[in-house]
Design a protein around this motif. Structure first.
Motif, short mmCIF file in Angstrom:
data_model
loop_
_atom_site.label_atom_id
_atom_site.label_comp_id
_atom_site.label_asym_id
_atom_site.label_seq_id
_atom_site.Cartn_x
_atom_site.Cartn_y
_atom_site.Cartn_z
N GLN A 61 0.47 -6.39 16.22
CA GLN A 61 1.26 -5.83 17.33
C GLN A 61 2.33 -4.89 16.79
O GLN A 61 3.16 -5.27 15.98
CB GLN A 61 1.93 -6.95 18.15
CG GLN A 61 0.97 -7.66 19.09
CD GLN A 61 1.65 -8.76 19.89
OE1 GLN A 61 2.81 -9.11 19.64
NE2 GLN A 61 0.95 -9.32 20.86
N GLY A 62 2.26 -3.66 17.22
CA GLY A 62 3.25 -2.68 16.79
C GLY A 62 3.06 -2.15 15.39
O GLY A 62 3.90 -1.43 14.86
N ASN A 63 1.93 -2.53 14.74
CA ASN A 63 1.66 -2.04 13.39
C ASN A 63 0.26 -1.44 13.35
O ASN A 63 -0.72 -2.12 13.04
CB ASN A 63 1.79 -3.17 12.37
CG ASN A 63 1.76 -2.66 10.92
OD1 ASN A 63 1.34 -1.54 10.67
ND2 ASN A 63 2.17 -3.51 10.00
N SER A 64 0.15 -0.19 13.68
CA SER A 64 -1.15 0.48 13.76
C SER A 64 -1.77 0.72 12.39
O SER A 64 -2.94 1.10 12.29
CB SER A 64 -0.99 1.82 14.49
OG SER A 64 -0.05 2.65 13.81
N ALA A 65 -1.00 0.51 11.32
CA ALA A 65 -1.51 0.76 9.97
C ALA A 65 -2.45 -0.34 9.49
O ALA A 65 -3.25 -0.14 8.58
CB ALA A 65 -0.35 0.90 8.99
#
Length: 270
Positions: A61-65
């Motif tokens: 969540q919130g970390n597209s990497a």
């Protein structure tokens, strides 16, 4: 030749030494048994199994990497030694497949100890964990110093800690995304074995900026398992033809320099 480790680790040690080969083993002395039989076994507790997906969802969540890439799973190892001695002439690594999602949900989970089985057999003890096989290099410069990196605060595992350069051997580097290729048999196993050695050179080049032409052929020197979260890693010894004074300049242009914030060269202690 290398010797089987007869090691008693100190109370509260941070690592369990599974194998020590201080003289080093070359590519010809290492092989891989790549098989689905070395994959992770699901835990019988369904709620604990469900927590893997929940942990992954929270982490992403919130970390597209973050993405769910395939990794080689360390199952166990077997040794061939010279009769009547403790010398090891050959090591076979038994590897399966796992992925980053399962790693996050088992080894990196706050509940990681619940996935362990009470057993003196390392393979049985860790059979419910992802246990992706990492790698790391002890790199000696021409003036006999060792290279260490301080990990970035943005990485997912042990941010800010000092480590040897390394990462993971990659299944996709040899075209593996499932066990369907097992029918290729010995050819595939040789490719996976080669990747064990190629990957550590690749990681060193990417993380330190040292060109591969300045690095010796890696020697396999052992495997450890971290006491915290039972993460396994294989270690290699590599000589670098550069003086330690040259390394910071090379590091400044490292491809994966974002994974660390500092490089240090440390004098060997006799």
């Amino acid at each position: 030749m290398a010797k089987i480790a007869q090691v008693v680790m100190p109370e509260g040690s941070r690592y369990q030494l599974l194998l020590s080969c201080p003289s080093g083993l070359s590519l010809s002395q290492v092989s891989v048994d790549f098989s689905k039989s070395h994959d992770r076994i699901q835990h019988p507790d369904h709620d604990l199994e469900d927590s893997i997906g929940q942990a992954w969802e929270q982490r992403t969540q919130g970390n597209s990497a973050l993405f769910n890439g395939q990794k080689f799973r360390f199952g166990s190892l077997c040794l061939d030694g010279d009769a009547g001695t403790d010398e090891v002439s050959h090591v076979c690594l038994r590897l399966g497949l796992t992925d980053y999602r399962t790693f996050v949900g088992t080894n990196l989970s706050s509940q990681w100890e619940k996935f362990l089985v009470t057993s003196q057999d390392d393979c049985v003890r860790c059979r419910h964990t992802s246990s992706p096989l990492g790698n790391a290099a002890v790199i000696e410069t021409s003036d006999q110093k060792i290279i260490v990196l301080r990990r970035s605060d943005n990485v997912g595992e042990f941010p800010g800690h000092y480590v040897f350069p390394g990462g993971h051997p990659e299944p996709m580097a040899v075209g593996i995304d499932s066990h369907q290729l097992e029918k290729d048999g010995e050819v595939l196993k040789k490719k996976v074995t080669q990747e064990m050695f190629d990957s550590i050179t690749r990681e060193v080049v990417e993380e330190t900026g040292i060109p591969s032409s300045s690095l010796s052929t890696p020697l396999f020197i052992g495997i450890s398992r971290r006491e915290l979260n039972v993460r396994p890693a294989m270690f290699f010894f590599i000589k670098c033809s550069h003086h330690s004074d040259d390394i910071p300049r090379l590091y400044s242009s490292a491809e994966d320099g974002f994974e660390s914030t500092q490089l240090h060269t440390v004098a060997l202690v006799s």
